[in-house]
Design a protein around this motif. Structure first.
Motif, PDB file in Angstrom:
ATOM      1  N   VAL A  31       0.852  -1.191   0.000  1.00 60.80           N
ATOM      2  CA  VAL A  31       0.000   0.000   0.000  1.00 60.80           C
ATOM      3  C   VAL A  31       0.888   1.241   0.000  1.00 60.80           C
ATOM      4  N   HIS A  33       0.553   5.570   0.265  1.00 60.48           N
ATOM      5  CA  HIS A  33      -0.338   6.701   0.541  1.00 60.48           C
ATOM      6  C   HIS A  33       0.501   7.933   0.861  1.00 60.48           C
ATOM      7  N   PRO A  40      -1.898   3.753   6.949  1.00 60.58           N
ATOM      8  CA  PRO A  40      -2.745   3.769   5.749  1.00 60.58           C
ATOM      9  C   PRO A  40      -4.238   3.711   6.050  1.00 60.58           C
ATOM     10  N   TRP A  41      -4.657   3.064   7.143  1.00 60.12           N
ATOM     11  CA  TRP A  41      -6.086   2.993   7.452  1.00 60.12           C
ATOM     12  C   TRP A  41      -6.617   4.299   8.008  1.00 60.12           C
ATOM     13  N   ASN A  43      -5.555   7.215   6.549  1.00 63.57           N
ATOM     14  CA  ASN A  43      -5.466   8.094   5.391  1.00 63.57           C
ATOM     15  C   ASN A  43      -6.755   7.991   4.572  1.00 63.57           C
ATOM     16  N   LYS A  45      -7.038   8.132   1.419  1.00 62.41           N
ATOM     17  CA  LYS A  45      -6.806   7.570   0.086  1.00 62.41           C
ATOM     18  C   LYS A  45      -5.514   6.766   0.093  1.00 62.41           C
ATOM     19  N   SER A  46      -5.544   5.601  -0.533  1.00 59.69           N
ATOM     20  CA  SER A  46      -4.329   4.813  -0.707  1.00 59.69           C
ATOM     21  C   SER A  46      -4.464   3.972  -1.968  1.00 59.69           C
ATOM     22  N   ASN A  71     -11.627   9.653  -2.610  1.00 61.01           N
ATOM     23  CA  ASN A  71     -11.089   9.075  -1.377  1.00 61.01           C
ATOM     24  C   ASN A  71     -11.463   7.595  -1.267  1.00 61.01           C
ATOM     25  N   VAL A  73      -9.814   3.858  -0.233  1.00 59.37           N
ATOM     26  CA  VAL A  73      -8.729   3.256   0.534  1.00 59.37           C
ATOM     27  C   VAL A  73      -8.606   1.784   0.160  1.00 59.37           C
ATOM     28  N   HIS A  74      -7.391   1.364  -0.151  1.00 61.43           N
ATOM     29  CA  HIS A  74      -7.067  -0.024  -0.440  1.00 61.43           C
ATOM     30  C   HIS A  74      -6.085  -0.482   0.634  1.00 61.43           C
ATOM     31  N   LEU A  75      -6.408  -1.578   1.341  1.00 57.57           N
ATOM     32  CA  LEU A  75      -5.613  -2.014   2.496  1.00 57.57           C
ATOM     33  C   LEU A  75      -5.402  -3.524   2.527  1.00 57.57           C
ATOM     34  N   SER A  93     -11.072  -2.994   0.263  1.00 56.97           N
ATOM     35  CA  SER A  93     -11.259  -1.674  -0.340  1.00 56.97           C
ATOM     36  C   SER A  93     -12.657  -1.156  -0.045  1.00 56.97           C
TER      37      SER A  93
END
Length: 160
Positions: A31, A33, A40-41, A43, A45-46, A71, A73-75, A93
């Motif tokens: 990930v 960001h 990252p969680w 943020n 946006k990632s 916005n 988020v990919h985690l 996501s």
């Protein structure tokens, strides 16, 4: 420790790497960001990134897999290997609203979101992982779910 030369960004955070032996080499997903938040969680946006290596020392140029506007988020990416067929990336996501696990074959990694599937075999939660069992087509899936402070690991077998 050795920094992964050529994989890290000089201006953004690179986190949550996952590496797997694939074929005769290695595949890594992670990930990336911006630096507005340390994790990252947190943020808004990632993006997911992908690279391969034949020896674990020299890596391909990082490929940005996801490219969603806004916005999103990919985690928690992982790599799922199979006894037949190409490996795939499994990650969490919020691209469809609520956070859900998605899967994308590495054969489509440069064509996101083509070929991407919502993995409905998994319930809500996070850190979804799966591995093929010795019985072809039968997988063991694991994930975390539950309210904050009470999360537990769950698992199930399923066919694919």
């Amino acid at each position: 420790p050795v920094p992964a030369a050529g994989l890290n960004s000089a201006t953004e955070h690179d986190q949550l790497p996952f590496v797997a032996r694939t074929g005769g080499g290695f595949t890594m997903v992670w990930v990336r960001h911006d630096t507005s938040q340390p994790k990252p969680w947190l943020n808004p946006k990632s993006q997911l990134y992908y690279a391969t290596s034949g020896d674990g020392l020299a890596w391909s140029t990082p490929l940005q897999v996801t490219n969603d506007a806004g916005n999103i988020v990919h985690l928690f990416p992982s790599i799922v290997t199979r006894s037949s067929g190409p490996p795939s990336i499994l990650w969490l996501s919020n691209r469809g609203g609520d956070a859900r696990p998605y899967e994308l074959s590495v054969s489509n990694v440069d064509q996101y979101p083509v070929g991407m599937d919502d993995v409905s075999l998994f319930p809500d939660g996070y850190s979804h992982r799966m591995a093929e069992t010795p019985i072809g087509g039968l997988f063991l899936g694991a994930w975390v779910q539950g309210p904050d402070g009470e999360q537990e690991v769950f698992y199930r077998f399923f066919e694919r």
